[in-house]
Design a protein around this motif. Structure first.
Motif, PDB file in Angstrom:
ATOM      1  N   ARG A 434     -19.372 -14.412  -0.077  1.00 49.98           N
ATOM      2  CA  ARG A 434     -20.628 -13.670   0.086  1.00 49.98           C
ATOM      3  C   ARG A 434     -21.793 -14.649   0.213  1.00 49.98           C
ATOM      4  O   ARG A 434     -22.200 -15.276  -0.756  1.00 49.98           O
ATOM      5  N   VAL A 435     -22.334 -14.724   1.415  1.00 54.28           N
ATOM      6  CA  VAL A 435     -23.460 -15.627   1.676  1.00 54.28           C
ATOM      7  C   VAL A 435     -24.717 -15.144   0.978  1.00 54.28           C
ATOM      8  O   VAL A 435     -25.458 -15.919   0.371  1.00 54.28           O
ATOM      9  N   ALA A 436     -24.982 -13.831   1.064  1.00 55.46           N
ATOM     10  CA  ALA A 436     -26.259 -13.304   0.571  1.00 55.46           C
ATOM     11  C   ALA A 436     -26.094 -11.884   0.051  1.00 55.46           C
ATOM     12  O   ALA A 436     -25.112 -11.198   0.345  1.00 55.46           O
ATOM     13  N   THR A 437     -27.073 -11.459  -0.739  1.00 50.86           N
ATOM     14  CA  THR A 437     -27.117 -10.100  -1.298  1.00 50.86           C
ATOM     15  C   THR A 437     -28.386  -9.416  -0.838  1.00 50.86           C
ATOM     16  O   THR A 437     -29.474 -10.003  -0.886  1.00 50.86           O
ATOM     17  N   PHE A 438     -28.243  -8.184  -0.391  1.00 53.76           N
ATOM     18  CA  PHE A 438     -29.378  -7.337  -0.006  1.00 53.76           C
ATOM     19  C   PHE A 438     -29.306  -6.096  -0.881  1.00 53.76           C
ATOM     20  O   PHE A 438     -28.387  -5.288  -0.760  1.00 53.76           O
ATOM     21  N   LEU A 439     -30.237  -5.970  -1.817  1.00 54.47           N
ATOM     22  CA  LEU A 439     -30.187  -4.935  -2.849  1.00 54.47           C
ATOM     23  C   LEU A 439     -31.312  -3.927  -2.648  1.00 54.47           C
ATOM     24  O   LEU A 439     -32.488  -4.266  -2.785  1.00 54.47           O
ATOM     25  N   ASN A 440     -30.946  -2.700  -2.301  1.00 53.71           N
ATOM     26  CA  ASN A 440     -31.930  -1.623  -2.120  1.00 53.71           C
ATOM     27  C   ASN A 440     -32.172  -0.899  -3.437  1.00 53.71           C
ATOM     28  O   ASN A 440     -31.219  -0.469  -4.102  1.00 53.71           O
ATOM     29  N   TYR A 441     -33.426  -0.730  -3.805  1.00 48.22           N
ATOM     30  CA  TYR A 441     -33.776   0.108  -4.956  1.00 48.22           C
ATOM     31  C   TYR A 441     -34.089   1.506  -4.438  1.00 48.22           C
ATOM     32  O   TYR A 441     -35.002   1.695  -3.635  1.00 48.22           O
ATOM     33  N   MET A 442     -33.338   2.490  -4.901  1.00 48.69           N
ATOM     34  CA  MET A 442     -33.495   3.853  -4.392  1.00 48.69           C
ATOM     35  C   MET A 442     -34.141   4.792  -5.410  1.00 48.69           C
ATOM     36  O   MET A 442     -34.119   6.010  -5.235  1.00 48.69           O
ATOM     37  N   SER A 443     -34.712   4.226  -6.465  1.00 51.58           N
ATOM     38  CA  SER A 443     -35.443   5.042  -7.437  1.00 51.58           C
ATOM     39  C   SER A 443     -36.362   4.139  -8.240  1.00 51.58           C
ATOM     40  O   SER A 443     -36.136   2.930  -8.336  1.00 51.58           O
ATOM     41  N   ASP A 444     -37.394   4.738  -8.787  1.00 53.71           N
ATOM     42  CA  ASP A 444     -38.187   4.053  -9.799  1.00 53.71           C
ATOM     43  C   ASP A 444     -37.507   4.298 -11.145  1.00 53.71           C
ATOM     44  O   ASP A 444     -36.778   5.272 -11.319  1.00 53.71           O
ATOM     45  N   VAL A 445     -37.740   3.417 -12.100  1.00 55.69           N
ATOM     46  CA  VAL A 445     -37.156   3.556 -13.434  1.00 55.69           C
ATOM     47  C   VAL A 445     -38.295   3.553 -14.446  1.00 55.69           C
ATOM     48  O   VAL A 445     -39.152   2.666 -14.418  1.00 55.69           O
ATOM     49  N   GLU A 446     -38.286   4.542 -15.326  1.00 54.96           N
ATOM     50  CA  GLU A 446     -39.401   4.688 -16.269  1.00 54.96           C
ATOM     51  C   GLU A 446     -39.463   3.545 -17.279  1.00 54.96           C
ATOM     52  O   GLU A 446     -40.537   3.089 -17.654  1.00 54.96           O
ATOM     53  N   ALA A 447     -38.304   3.086 -17.746  1.00 50.38           N
ATOM     54  CA  ALA A 447     -38.263   1.967 -18.694  1.00 50.38           C
ATOM     55  C   ALA A 447     -36.909   1.284 -18.590  1.00 50.38           C
ATOM     56  O   ALA A 447     -35.875   1.946 -18.547  1.00 50.38           O
ATOM     57  N   ASN A 499     -26.074  -1.869  -2.633  1.00 50.83           N
ATOM     58  CA  ASN A 499     -25.900  -3.281  -2.288  1.00 50.83           C
ATOM     59  C   ASN A 499     -25.296  -3.429  -0.903  1.00 50.83           C
ATOM     60  O   ASN A 499     -24.450  -2.626  -0.510  1.00 50.83           O
ATOM     61  N   LYS A 500     -25.720  -4.450  -0.208  1.00 50.92           N
ATOM     62  CA  LYS A 500     -24.992  -4.903   0.977  1.00 50.92           C
ATOM     63  C   LYS A 500     -24.789  -6.404   0.829  1.00 50.92           C
ATOM     64  O   LYS A 500     -25.741  -7.139   0.592  1.00 50.92           O
ATOM     65  N   TRP A 501     -23.539  -6.834   0.920  1.00 55.73           N
ATOM     66  CA  TRP A 501     -23.241  -8.251   0.843  1.00 55.73           C
ATOM     67  C   TRP A 501     -22.952  -8.784   2.232  1.00 55.73           C
ATOM     68  O   TRP A 501     -22.148  -8.212   2.972  1.00 55.73           O
ATOM     69  N   ILE A 502     -23.591  -9.880   2.598  1.00 60.16           N
ATOM     70  CA  ILE A 502     -23.349 -10.522   3.885  1.00 60.16           C
ATOM     71  C   ILE A 502     -22.346 -11.654   3.644  1.00 60.16           C
ATOM     72  O   ILE A 502     -22.583 -12.526   2.806  1.00 60.16           O
ATOM     73  N   HIS A 503     -21.231 -11.596   4.343  1.00 62.87           N
ATOM     74  CA  HIS A 503     -20.172 -12.590   4.152  1.00 62.87           C
ATOM     75  C   HIS A 503     -20.304 -13.732   5.172  1.00 62.87           C
ATOM     76  O   HIS A 503     -21.060 -13.662   6.129  1.00 62.87           O
ATOM     77  N   GLU A 504     -19.505 -14.771   4.968  1.00 66.16           N
ATOM     78  CA  GLU A 504     -19.602 -15.984   5.784  1.00 66.16           C
ATOM     79  C   GLU A 504     -19.258 -15.747   7.251  1.00 66.16           C
ATOM     80  O   GLU A 504     -19.922 -16.272   8.136  1.00 66.16           O
ATOM     81  N   ARG A 505     -18.223 -14.960   7.507  1.00 69.77           N
ATOM     82  CA  ARG A 505     -17.774 -14.777   8.885  1.00 69.77           C
ATOM     83  C   ARG A 505     -18.871 -14.109   9.722  1.00 69.77           C
ATOM     84  O   ARG A 505     -19.428 -13.081   9.330  1.00 69.77           O
ATOM     85  N   GLY A 506     -19.170 -14.693  10.850  1.00 64.04           N
ATOM     86  CA  GLY A 506     -20.197 -14.138  11.725  1.00 64.04           C
ATOM     87  C   GLY A 506     -21.570 -14.695  11.486  1.00 64.04           C
ATOM     88  O   GLY A 506     -22.513 -14.379  12.218  1.00 64.04           O
ATOM     89  N   GLN A 507     -21.737 -15.517  10.451  1.00 67.14           N
ATOM     90  CA  GLN A 507     -23.061 -16.072  10.144  1.00 67.14           C
ATOM     91  C   GLN A 507     -23.163 -17.559  10.498  1.00 67.14           C
ATOM     92  O   GLN A 507     -24.175 -18.195  10.207  1.00 67.14           O
ATOM     93  N   GLU A 508     -22.094 -18.123  11.112  1.00 64.23           N
ATOM     94  CA  GLU A 508     -22.026 -19.573  11.336  1.00 64.23           C
ATOM     95  C   GLU A 508     -23.199 -20.113  12.159  1.00 64.23           C
ATOM     96  O   GLU A 508     -23.710 -21.211  11.900  1.00 64.23           O
ATOM     97  N   PHE A 509     -23.624 -19.333  13.160  1.00 67.46           N
ATOM     98  CA  PHE A 509     -24.707 -19.807  14.034  1.00 67.46           C
ATOM     99  C   PHE A 509     -26.068 -19.291  13.581  1.00 67.46           C
ATOM    100  O   PHE A 509     -27.100 -19.812  13.989  1.00 67.46           O
ATOM    101  N   ARG A 510     -26.087 -18.232  12.764  1.00 67.80           N
ATOM    102  CA  ARG A 510     -27.364 -17.743  12.236  1.00 67.80           C
ATOM    103  C   ARG A 510     -27.843 -18.635  11.096  1.00 67.80           C
ATOM    104  O   ARG A 510     -29.032 -18.794  10.872  1.00 67.80           O
ATOM    105  N   ARG A 511     -26.881 -19.193  10.341  1.00 71.63           N
ATOM    106  CA  ARG A 511     -27.258 -20.060   9.215  1.00 71.63           C
ATOM    107  C   ARG A 511     -26.305 -21.262   9.181  1.00 71.63           C
ATOM    108  O   ARG A 511     -25.373 -21.323   8.389  1.00 71.63           O
ATOM    109  N   PRO A 512     -26.516 -22.222  10.052  1.00 76.90           N
ATOM    110  CA  PRO A 512     -25.617 -23.384  10.140  1.00 76.90           C
ATOM    111  C   PRO A 512     -25.697 -24.259   8.901  1.00 76.90           C
ATOM    112  O   PRO A 512     -26.637 -24.176   8.113  1.00 76.90           O
TER     113      PRO A 512
END
Length: 519
Positions: A434-447, A499-512
């Motif tokens: 997993r090269v990177a993590t993209f974490l969406n927050y879909m709610s506010d949390v009171e505490a 969560n969306k995890w971006i894996h190594e495959r396919g990222q070779e030229f985007r992030r050398p």
């Protein structure tokens, strides 16, 4: 950097695309509990109908009893004279042959059938003993993480609460007993003490004071406080001198204390006071998590290493993904959350409508999450209220996970990438690490509910509709061990993330690769 922008733009695109094309699977804690609220309401209505039927039946039986009482009083005054009248003789035969049989049938009727049938239908969805134990342990987790005493919970004194909820003496006793049965004497002491405090305040209770003192005294002994264990056991003996364990425990505790004093060449020790045990009287035992104290401090907002100098290096910006057509008219709003490692937050990553659609698609597909056991390393079913989650996969989207953390829900410190000792972690996926993590927050949390990074002291707070992004690997492919992170327990409210995890495959030229191991 351009590579970062291109990668994030792809993530954003696939996040939105997945709403229509991905298959969702989720174990929804709060959604299930919301359903149980309505189930309980339906059962209450069924119970009222049963009571009404029982009252109707009882009224009919009372009517029979009153009528027959009048008849028998008259007939027993002069039995022969009563039976001399042929009508009375006939009616006696009729009553005993027919009417008493009808009364017998009435009494044998069971109005509970409908209620029992309704209970049977819904019982399969009821929480079990494991769920109840998990809920109790969740309260204890909140107690530890946010340094809240038992009194606060028992009185419902929690930040941001809109509903009054109190724990009775018996509730506190059950909490303490749950901890005791898990050999968690630290929490057993806190909750048995709270039960005793409320008993002494003359609150109603079913459990006896002797039972509370029995559990409390032994738990205090297990915490190493012999003088207080002796004081509590003496109170128990005073209440119930015939208690099967109290006398033996008292003699044992006194003998043990005497032995300790002799070894220390002390003649005596001041007896323990009857002052209630408070949070902090005893130290919580260490557990398997080395950064427990740092992690929990960050969850409370303590120890966050956001300095004025660091803040001066954080910026906000618009970007259009190298003039990507999808982002030209409405560029993404990006804010720096941390400088090193670089963590950014994207505003308006998901709209309210998209968030509701995700939930709508997810709710019908429920499955309990799996997590890696921190001691054995084996993948196991998640404990109740750790989190309710499951991965979402499709040929049209990257690996995706949705999680709903209810009250007490957390995810302890972990890495998103696989380490060198786990070389086959993603082998079956064929996607690489997993090269990177993209974490969406879909709610506010009171505490509560922050995402924290114990290694460098960052705390990222949920904001509905936003998403945070960070790299888990350096350009060399080596793991960035600073990115070990955790989801803090939700104190009040409900936390939805995807969560969306971006894996190594396919990222070779985007992030050398970089020139060094830590580029």
């Amino acid at each position: 950097p351009a590579a970062c922008i291109m990668l994030v733009e792809v993530v954003i695109y696939f996040t939105l695309l997945s709403l229509a094309n991905c298959f969702f699977s989720l174990n929804l804690l709060l959604g299930q509990m919301t359903d149980l609220i309505y189930t309980e309401k339906e059962l209450v209505q069924s119970l009222k109908e049963y009571i009404k039927a029982e009252e109707s039946k009882l009224d009919a039986v009372k009517s029979w009893a009153n009528k027959l009482d009048v008849l028998t009083r008259a007939s027993t005054l002069d039995p022969e004279g009563y039976l001399a009248h042929p009508v009375n003789a006939y009616k006696l035969m009729k009553r005993l042959n027919t009417e008493w049989s009808e009364l017998e049938s009435l009494v044998l009727q069971d109005p509970s059938d409908g209620f029992i049938s309704n209970m049977t239908v819904h019982r399969q969805y009821f929480p079990d003993q494991e769920d109840e134990k998990g809920a109790a342990k969740a309260l204890m987790r909140l107690q530890d993480t946010y340094k809240l005493d038992s009194e606060s919970f028992a009185r419902g004194k929690l930040p941001g609460m809109h509903h009054n909820a109190i724990l009775t003496v018996d509730d506190c006793y059950d909490m303490g007993k749950t901890a005791y049965n898990e050999a968690d004497y630290y929490h057993a002491v806190l909750w048995m003490q709270q039960a005793l405090r409320q008993m002494d305040a003359e609150e109603e209770h079913v459990v006896s004071k002797a039972d509370v003192l029995d559990y409390l005294s032994y738990s205090v002994y297990q915490m190493g406080d012999l003088p207080r264990a002796i004081e509590l056991t003496r109170r128990l003996v005073a209440i119930d001198s015939s208690h099967q364990r109290a006398g033996g425990n008292l003699r044992y505790f006194e003998k043990l204390l005497s032995k300790q004093l002799n070894e220390l060449n002390q003649e005596g020790q001041e007896p323990a006071t009857e002052e209630p045990i408070q949070l902090g009287t005893y130290k919580r035992p260490k557990d398997y998590l080395p950064e427990r104290e740092i992690y929990e401090a960050l969850c409370r907002g303590e120890g966050v290493k956001m300095t004025t100098e660091r803040r001066s290096r954080l910026y906000c910006r618009y970007h259009d993904g190298n003039r990507n057509p999808r982002l030209l008219l409405q560029p993404m709003k990006e804010e720096d959350e941390w400088d090193s490692p670089h963590i950014v937050r994207y505003l308006n990553a998901l709209s309210d409508q998209e968030i509701e659609k995700i939930k709508e698609l997810a709710k019908p597909r429920l499955a309990r999450a799996t997590v890696r056991d921190p001691i054995t390393g084996i993948l196991t079913t998640a404990n109740y209220r750790v989190s309710k989650r499951n991965p979402i996969t499709s040929t049209l989207c990257l690996t995706k996970q949705i999680a709903n953390y209810g009250v007490g829900g957390q995810y302890e410190p972990h890495f998103d990438f696989s380490r060198k000792e786990e070389p086959d972690a993603f082998k079956t996926l064929g996607t690489g690490n997993r090269v990177a993590t993209f974490l969406n927050y879909m709610s506010d949390v009171e505490a509560g509910g922050a995402t924290v990074f114990p290694d460098f002291g960052a705390a990222i707070y949920p904001k509905k509709g936003t998403a945070v992004f960070w790299y888990n690997l350096f350009r060399s492919g080596e793991g960035d061990y600073r990115t070990r992170h955790a989801a803090c327990p939700v104190l009040v409210g409900s936390k939805w993330v995807s969560n969306k995890w971006i894996h190594e495959r396919g990222q070779e030229f985007r992030r050398p690769c970089g020139l060094t191991e830590v580029d």
